[in-house]
Write a protein that holds these residues in place. Structure first.
Motif, PDB file in Angstrom:
ATOM      1  N   TYR A   1       0.850  -1.191   0.000  1.00 46.63           N
ATOM      2  CA  TYR A   1       0.000   0.000   0.000  1.00 46.63           C
ATOM      3  C   TYR A   1       0.888   1.245   0.000  1.00 46.63           C
ATOM      4  CZ  TYR A   1      -3.702   3.255   1.434  1.00 46.63           C
ATOM      5  OH  TYR A   1      -4.596   4.300   1.491  1.00 46.63           O
ATOM      6  N   LEU A   2       0.680   2.118  -0.984  1.00 44.49           N
ATOM      7  CA  LEU A   2       1.455   3.350  -1.122  1.00 44.49           C
ATOM      8  C   LEU A   2       2.955   3.065  -1.084  1.00 44.49           C
ATOM      9  CD1 LEU A   2      -0.627   5.774   1.154  1.00 44.49           C
ATOM     10  CD2 LEU A   2      -0.775   5.468  -1.321  1.00 44.49           C
ATOM     11  N   ASP A   3       3.378   2.090  -1.881  1.00 38.67           N
ATOM     12  CA  ASP A   3       4.794   1.711  -1.989  1.00 38.67           C
ATOM     13  C   ASP A   3       5.397   1.257  -0.660  1.00 38.67           C
ATOM     14  OD1 ASP A   3       4.955   2.220  -4.749  1.00 38.67           O
ATOM     15  OD2 ASP A   3       5.232   4.359  -4.381  1.00 38.67           O
ATOM     16  N   THR A   4       4.559   0.728   0.192  1.00 37.41           N
ATOM     17  CA  THR A   4       5.011   0.188   1.478  1.00 37.41           C
ATOM     18  C   THR A   4       4.451  -1.224   1.641  1.00 37.41           C
ATOM     19  OG1 THR A   4       5.045   2.385   2.493  1.00 37.41           O
ATOM     20  CG2 THR A   4       4.996   0.508   3.990  1.00 37.41           C
ATOM     21  N   ILE A   5       5.283  -2.126   2.106  1.00 39.72           N
ATOM     22  CA  ILE A   5       4.806  -3.457   2.468  1.00 39.72           C
ATOM     23  C   ILE A   5       4.278  -3.380   3.896  1.00 39.72           C
ATOM     24  CG2 ILE A   5       5.504  -5.824   2.995  1.00 39.72           C
ATOM     25  CD1 ILE A   5       5.289  -5.203  -0.002  1.00 39.72           C
ATOM     26  N   ILE A   6       3.030  -3.736   4.075  1.00 40.24           N
ATOM     27  CA  ILE A   6       2.411  -3.709   5.396  1.00 40.24           C
ATOM     28  C   ILE A   6       2.106  -5.145   5.818  1.00 40.24           C
ATOM     29  CG2 ILE A   6       0.440  -2.912   6.758  1.00 40.24           C
ATOM     30  CD1 ILE A   6       0.276  -0.526   4.837  1.00 40.24           C
ATOM     31  N   LEU A   7       2.767  -5.581   6.865  1.00 37.15           N
ATOM     32  CA  LEU A   7       2.550  -6.910   7.413  1.00 37.15           C
ATOM     33  C   LEU A   7       1.651  -6.787   8.639  1.00 37.15           C
ATOM     34  CD1 LEU A   7       6.211  -8.293   7.205  1.00 37.15           C
ATOM     35  CD2 LEU A   7       4.410  -8.344   5.461  1.00 37.15           C
ATOM     36  N   ILE A   8       0.586  -7.576   8.674  1.00 31.50           N
ATOM     37  CA  ILE A   8      -0.396  -7.490   9.760  1.00 31.50           C
ATOM     38  C   ILE A   8      -0.503  -8.870  10.408  1.00 31.50           C
ATOM     39  CG2 ILE A   8      -2.699  -6.670  10.400  1.00 31.50           C
ATOM     40  CD1 ILE A   8      -2.907  -5.427   7.597  1.00 31.50           C
ATOM     41  N   PRO A   9       0.469  -9.217  11.261  1.00 31.18           N
ATOM     42  CA  PRO A   9       0.442 -10.541  11.893  1.00 31.18           C
ATOM     43  C   PRO A   9      -0.387 -10.531  13.175  1.00 31.18           C
ATOM     44  CG  PRO A   9       2.514  -9.431  12.362  1.00 31.18           C
ATOM     45  CD  PRO A   9       1.656  -8.447  11.613  1.00 31.18           C
ATOM     46  N   GLY A  10      -0.587 -11.711  13.719  1.00 34.11           N
ATOM     47  CA  GLY A  10      -1.255 -11.784  15.016  1.00 34.11           C
ATOM     48  C   GLY A  10      -2.220 -12.939  15.110  1.00 34.11           C
ATOM     49  N   GLU A  11      -2.727 -13.105  16.287  1.00 34.98           N
ATOM     50  CA  GLU A  11      -3.687 -14.166  16.544  1.00 34.98           C
ATOM     51  C   GLU A  11      -5.025 -13.844  15.887  1.00 34.98           C
ATOM     52  OE1 GLU A  11      -3.851 -14.974  20.761  1.00 34.98           O
ATOM     53  OE2 GLU A  11      -1.737 -14.440  20.982  1.00 34.98           O
ATOM     54  N   SER A  12      -5.802 -14.876  15.617  1.00 39.32           N
ATOM     55  CA  SER A  12      -7.101 -14.701  14.986  1.00 39.32           C
ATOM     56  C   SER A  12      -8.037 -13.901  15.895  1.00 39.32           C
ATOM     57  CB  SER A  12      -7.711 -16.077  14.696  1.00 39.32           C
ATOM     58  OG  SER A  12      -8.864 -15.945  13.918  1.00 39.32           O
ATOM     59  N   GLY A  13      -8.832 -13.021  15.283  1.00 46.89           N
ATOM     60  CA  GLY A  13      -9.796 -12.229  16.031  1.00 46.89           C
ATOM     61  C   GLY A  13      -9.300 -10.868  16.461  1.00 46.89           C
ATOM     62  N   LYS A  14      -8.074 -10.509  16.097  1.00 45.25           N
ATOM     63  CA  LYS A  14      -7.500  -9.227  16.508  1.00 45.25           C
ATOM     64  C   LYS A  14      -7.780  -8.101  15.513  1.00 45.25           C
ATOM     65  CE  LYS A  14      -5.406 -10.700  20.269  1.00 45.25           C
ATOM     66  NZ  LYS A  14      -5.764 -10.214  21.617  1.00 45.25           N
ATOM     67  N   GLY A  15      -8.338  -8.439  14.334  1.00 44.93           N
ATOM     68  CA  GLY A  15      -8.692  -7.399  13.371  1.00 44.93           C
ATOM     69  C   GLY A  15      -7.875  -7.399  12.093  1.00 44.93           C
ATOM     70  N   LYS A  16      -7.016  -8.380  11.890  1.00 45.09           N
ATOM     71  CA  LYS A  16      -6.109  -8.352  10.736  1.00 45.09           C
ATOM     72  C   LYS A  16      -6.856  -8.469   9.405  1.00 45.09           C
ATOM     73  CE  LYS A  16      -4.935 -13.261  10.602  1.00 45.09           C
ATOM     74  NZ  LYS A  16      -5.729 -13.474   9.371  1.00 45.09           N
ATOM     75  N   SER A  17      -7.849  -9.352   9.311  1.00 40.15           N
ATOM     76  CA  SER A  17      -8.561  -9.545   8.052  1.00 40.15           C
ATOM     77  C   SER A  17      -9.390  -8.312   7.686  1.00 40.15           C
ATOM     78  CB  SER A  17      -9.471 -10.774   8.124  1.00 40.15           C
ATOM     79  OG  SER A  17      -8.705 -11.950   8.246  1.00 40.15           O
ATOM     80  N   THR A  18      -9.971  -7.665   8.682  1.00 40.39           N
ATOM     81  CA  THR A  18     -10.750  -6.453   8.420  1.00 40.39           C
ATOM     82  C   THR A  18      -9.840  -5.342   7.901  1.00 40.39           C
ATOM     83  OG1 THR A  18     -12.309  -7.054  10.171  1.00 40.39           O
ATOM     84  CG2 THR A  18     -12.336  -4.765   9.422  1.00 40.39           C
TER      85      THR A  18
END
Length: 208
Positions: free
Chosen positions: A33-50
């Protein structure tokens, strides 16, 4: 069939990278996104998919919603499978994805209901993602609407600790060689823990 399809999609995602030469894999989403790699790790239910679905709507390019997979040169591997949206985010995301109102809901073996949004991973133009600046964001969504959103910076060691706590796919051992490369990669990343109760708060804090 109602419960088998989500399980099948999860297994396909695992198989899609385990037949390749990869360095490491963690549970989480990966977006350009905007020439940046954004990694959104974490346990399920923390909001990563949204968050992943929102980045996609705003023009982001999704590598994967479920697995952060790095190759030997720390480039991300793309996995052409859908974003799994859980029940609590359906209404929120309907303004971006109207089809959510009529899509079929599927049931995971753990009892959660999901709907699928398909990104176009073929939109990913730059396969050498390691050359882009990167940002690691651990989301911590809270339903308390009075919560003041905030971001904490993370050390490299804390980042690795949280990465492994969120889940690590073992086909390659997390050995000394892998850790060395991962340390070098993470040292160059912005590393943050994001606490929020609304997506608008999250994007404002992140500067998007």
């Amino acid at each position: 069939y109602y419960e088998v399809l989500p399980e099948l999609i999860d297994r396909l995602q695992i198989l899609s990278y385990q037949t390749t030469s990869y360095l490491c894999c963690f549970h989480g989403a990966a977006v350009e996104y905007l020439d940046t790699i954004i990694l959104i790790p974490g346990e399920s239910g923390k909001g990563k998919s949204t968050l992943c679905a929102e980045f996609l709507h705003f023009g982001g390019k999704v590598y994967s919603d479920e697995f952060i997979v790095l190759d030997e040169e720390c480039n991300l591997l793309s996995i052409n499978l859908p974003i799994a949206i859980k029940t609590g985010s359906w209404k929120h995301l309907e303004s971006y994805y109207p089809e959510l109102a009529t899509l079929k809901a599927w049931k995971r073996l753990d009892g959660r209901h999901i709907k699928y949004v398909w990104p176009n991973t073929q939109d990913i133009a730059n396969k050498e993602s390691s050359k882009l600046k990167a940002r690691v964001i651990f989301p911590h969504f809270d339903t308390d609407i009075d919560l003041d959103a905030y971001i904490d910076d993370l050390s490299v060691i804390d980042t690795i600790s949280e990465l492994t706590a969120g889940g690590y796919q073992i086909a390659n051992d997390l050995n000394e060689k892998v850790i060395d490369k991962l340390l070098m990669y993470l040292q160059q990343c912005i590393r943050e823990e994001l606490h929020y109760s609304e997506s608008k708060q999250a994007f404002q804090l992140l500067g998007y």
